[in-house]
Design an enzyme around this catalytic site. Structure first.
Site, PDB file in Angstrom:
ATOM      1  CB  CYS A 292       2.862   7.612   3.223  1.00 21.47           C
ATOM      2  SG  CYS A 292       3.272   6.574   4.626  1.00 21.47           S
TER       3      CYS A 292
ATOM      4  CB  SER B  35       9.781   7.088  10.440  1.00 19.78           C
ATOM      5  OG  SER B  35       9.371   6.710  11.730  1.00 19.78           O
TER       6      SER B  35
ATOM      7  CB  CYS C 291      -0.049   6.861  11.533  1.00 21.04           C
ATOM      8  SG  CYS C 291       1.468   7.572  11.017  1.00 21.04           S
TER       9      CYS C 291
ATOM     10  CB  CYS D   1       6.625  -4.815   9.668  1.00 20.60           C
ATOM     11  SG  CYS D   1       7.723  -3.976  10.820  1.00 20.60           S
TER      12      CYS D   1
ATOM     13  CB  CYS E 203       1.999  -1.051  14.313  1.00 23.47           C
ATOM     14  SG  CYS E 203       2.269  -0.670  12.572  1.00 23.47           S
TER      15      CYS E 203
ATOM     16  CD  GLU F 178      -2.876  -1.117   2.386  1.00 18.14           C
ATOM     17  OE1 GLU F 178      -4.054  -1.440   2.221  1.00 18.14           O
ATOM     18  OE2 GLU F 178      -2.411  -0.833   3.497  1.00 18.14           O
TER      19      GLU F 178
ATOM     20  CB  SER G 234       8.747   5.012  16.348  1.00 20.49           C
ATOM     21  OG  SER G 234       8.434   5.343  15.014  1.00 20.49           O
ATOM     22  CG  LEU G 235      11.033   7.804  22.695  1.00 22.51           C
ATOM     23  CD1 LEU G 235      12.400   7.162  22.542  1.00 22.51           C
ATOM     24  CD2 LEU G 235      11.145   9.172  23.374  1.00 22.51           C
ATOM     25  CG  HIS G 236       5.648   5.081  20.026  1.00 18.41           C
ATOM     26  ND1 HIS G 236       4.970   6.144  19.479  1.00 18.41           N
ATOM     27  CD2 HIS G 236       6.004   4.306  18.955  1.00 18.41           C
ATOM     28  CE1 HIS G 236       4.907   6.027  18.166  1.00 18.41           C
ATOM     29  NE2 HIS G 236       5.537   4.931  17.824  1.00 18.41           N
TER      30      HIS G 236
ATOM     31  CB  CYS H  86       5.087  -1.683  17.061  1.00 16.99           C
ATOM     32  SG  CYS H  86       6.777  -1.183  16.705  1.00 16.99           S
TER      33      CYS H  86
ATOM     34  CG  ASN I 273      -4.533   6.694  13.461  1.00 13.06           C
ATOM     35  OD1 ASN I 273      -5.393   7.548  13.660  1.00 13.06           O
ATOM     36  ND2 ASN I 273      -3.385   6.961  12.874  1.00 13.06           N
TER      37      ASN I 273
ATOM     38  N   GLY J 211       6.459  -1.494   7.070  1.00 13.68           N
ATOM     39  CA  GLY J 211       7.854  -1.929   7.090  1.00 13.68           C
ATOM     40  C   GLY J 211       8.765  -1.078   7.938  1.00 13.68           C
ATOM     41  CD  GLU J 212      12.724   0.078  11.232  1.00 13.57           C
ATOM     42  OE1 GLU J 212      11.760   0.574  11.847  1.00 13.57           O
ATOM     43  OE2 GLU J 212      13.714   0.771  10.921  1.00 13.57           O
TER      44      GLU J 212
HETATM   45  N1  SAH Z   1       8.928   1.263  11.009  1.00 15.50           N
HETATM   46  C1  SAH Z   1       9.016   2.698  11.041  1.00 15.50           C
HETATM   47  C2  SAH Z   1       7.932   3.370  10.193  1.00 15.50           C
HETATM   48  C3  SAH Z   1       6.573   2.977  10.658  1.00 15.50           C
HETATM   49  S1  SAH Z   1       5.133   3.940  10.479  1.00 15.50           S
HETATM   50  C4  SAH Z   1       8.876   3.187  12.475  1.00 15.50           C
HETATM   51  O1  SAH Z   1       8.594   2.377  13.335  1.00 15.50           O
HETATM   52  O2  SAH Z   1       9.139   4.347  12.720  1.00 15.50           O
HETATM   53  C5  SAH Z   1       5.309   5.518  11.038  1.00 15.50           C
HETATM   54  C6  SAH Z   1       4.786   5.824  12.429  1.00 15.50           C
HETATM   55  O3  SAH Z   1       3.450   5.378  12.703  1.00 15.50           O
HETATM   56  C7  SAH Z   1       5.660   5.212  13.509  1.00 15.50           C
HETATM   57  O4  SAH Z   1       6.010   6.204  14.429  1.00 15.50           O
HETATM   58  C8  SAH Z   1       4.732   4.198  14.130  1.00 15.50           C
HETATM   59  O5  SAH Z   1       5.122   3.894  15.440  1.00 15.50           O
HETATM   60  C9  SAH Z   1       3.396   4.899  14.022  1.00 15.50           C
HETATM   61  N2  SAH Z   1       2.231   4.040  14.243  1.00 15.50           N
HETATM   62  C10 SAH Z   1       2.135   2.705  14.100  1.00 15.50           C
HETATM   63  N3  SAH Z   1       0.898   2.269  14.427  1.00 15.50           N
HETATM   64  C11 SAH Z   1       0.186   3.359  14.788  1.00 15.50           C
HETATM   65  C12 SAH Z   1      -1.145   3.557  15.210  1.00 15.50           C
HETATM   66  N4  SAH Z   1      -1.993   2.553  15.330  1.00 15.50           N
HETATM   67  N5  SAH Z   1      -1.509   4.830  15.494  1.00 15.50           N
HETATM   68  C13 SAH Z   1      -0.662   5.848  15.356  1.00 15.50           C
HETATM   69  N6  SAH Z   1       0.611   5.723  14.952  1.00 15.50           N
HETATM   70  C14 SAH Z   1       1.044   4.487  14.666  1.00 15.50           C
END
Ligand code: SAH
Length: 363
Positions: free
Chosen positions: A117, A206, A350, A124, A131, A104, A229-231, A128, A307, A174-175
């Site tokens: 994007c 990212s 996202c 992947c 995701c 996609e 992506s810290l979170h 996480c 999301n 993907g990463e």
């Molecule tokens: N693999 C890379 C790119 C992934 S997507 C990464 O991890 O950074 C880009 C962003 O979307 C990342 O920060 C990821 O953590 C975030 N993301 C993944 N699932 C999500 C969700 N359900 N809601 C909001 N952001 C999300």
């Protein structure tokens, strides 16, 4: 230093000509008894005139066109679905590849232009827990040309409106740092002035935080925007949300970000997805600010209201709480924005993209 990785571990046989960087194409031409300057002509046909048939490359000799045809395909993606959001600002594309797998790609209209994007892997393996992209695991890597093709396919859709892709984010499925060499080749081709010519500062990569690759990427000294992506602000919480943290915990990750700041002179974005009751308290905002200061990092924080993914339990942080989190960071001198959202109604937001198992459906 900058060119260190070029051609290093990449296979010589490339399926799509879009997988060939400019330097690799020059080398291929020399190896096939052709002058180097043909690379410029071929790049112009592929990326500026955007032809999809070697026969249309009329300033190349018939012999060279034959050799190209024997060695490469041009198009490797078929558009299966093209969906538009109700406000018309987001489009989601489903592309099928030669082997039947689908990926996609999302096109977003912003006030400053159009951004794409792109997907960097089929599936992947990072896992996480919030995701959708990781639900089926990793199916296979993408060749750089399959990533380049995503941009070209979307650009062709925009050609009809006389518009141009102005920026690219590597934030689809993907990463990127789990497919490093192909991603570097992709960056070189889309950034090349004879290629799609998208400025490095209009490209954002990212990562979930694959630390050795962050050092490698810093040493490439590219001018692209870089996001991590810290979170979460503790190892306990981060490992729960992102298993990759067990291999690369905060005390390894944050010094690599510092190294990136220092080596490139560029600020890094921390993506922080706010999940109700998980990581969204004022104390966590304060701890985030402290972490950034303790490690002397140059950071912009991007808050993402999480999301909804049906298979996952996370709920969205209340609006007022999001603002409170933002305010706390600001009061502590941290540069912060809240991500604007688009594409919900077509599952293009996202974390909502998912690898479809079309291959097994069709065989
Ligand atoms: N693999 C890379 C790119 C992934 S997507 C990464 O991890 O950074 C880009 C962003 O979307 C990342 O920060 C990821 O953590 C975030 N993301 C993944 N699932 C999500 C969700 N359900 N809601 C909001 N952001 C999300």
């Amino acid at each position: 230093m900058k060119k260190k990785r070029e051609k290093s571990n990449r296979p010589n046989k490339r399926d799509s000509i879009y997988s060939m960087t400019f330097d690799e194409l020059q080398q291929w031409l020399v190896d096939n008894g052709e002058p180097k300057f043909r690379a410029t002509q071929i790049f112009e046909w592929l990326y500026q005139k955007r032809v999809e048939d070697f026969e249309d490359m009329t300033n190349l000799s018939k012999g060279l066109r034959e050799k190209l045809k024997d060695s490469f395909k041009i198009t490797t993606l078929e558009t299966v679905v093209q969906q538009k959001s109700s406000d018309g600002r987001t489009m989601k594309f489903l592309f099928e590849m030669n082997d039947g797998y689908t990926i996609e790609t999302v096109l977003m209209k912003h006030d400053y232009g159009y951004s794409v994007c792109v997907t960097s892997q089929v599936g992947c393996r990072i896992g996480c827990t919030f995701c959708a992209s990781t639900l089926g695991g990793l199916k296979r890597q993408l060749e750089s040309g399959e990533i380049v093709s995503q941009v070209l396919k979307v650009q062709r859709a925009l050609d009809e409106q006389g518009e141009r892709v102005s920026s690219i984010v590597l934030m689809g499925i993907g990463e990127p740092f789990d497919n490093y060499e192909e991603i570097m080749a992709f960056l070189r081709t889309i950034n090349h002035d004879k290629g799609i010519n998208i400025g490095a500062r209009h490209i954002t990569l990212s990562t979930s935080g694959i630390v050795p690759r962050i050092y490698d990427f810093a040493n490439e000294k590219l001018q692209v925007n870089f996001a991590v992506s810290l979170h979460a602000v503790t190892n306990e919480r981060r490992s729960k949300l992102m298993p990759v943290n067990k291999a690369f915990p905060l005390e390894k990750l944050l010094p690599s970000v510092k190294y990136y700041n220092e080596t490139t002179g560029r600020r890094v974005t921390f993506e922080y997805g706010l999940m109700g009751g998980e990581n969204d308290s004022v104390e966590e905002a304060q701890a985030l600010a402290k972490l950034i200061k303790d490690y002397h990092l140059n950071i912009h924080v991007n808050l993402i209201p999480v999301n909804f993914v049906p298979e996952r339990n996370y709920v969205r942080t209340e609006r007022s709480q999001i603002f409170e989190f933002e305010r706390t960071l600001k009061e502590n001198g941290i540069n912060v924005t809240i991500r604007r959202e688009q594409g919900h109604d077509i599952d293009a937001a996202c974390g909502q993209l998912r690898a479809k198992e079309r291959k097994s459906e069709t065989r």
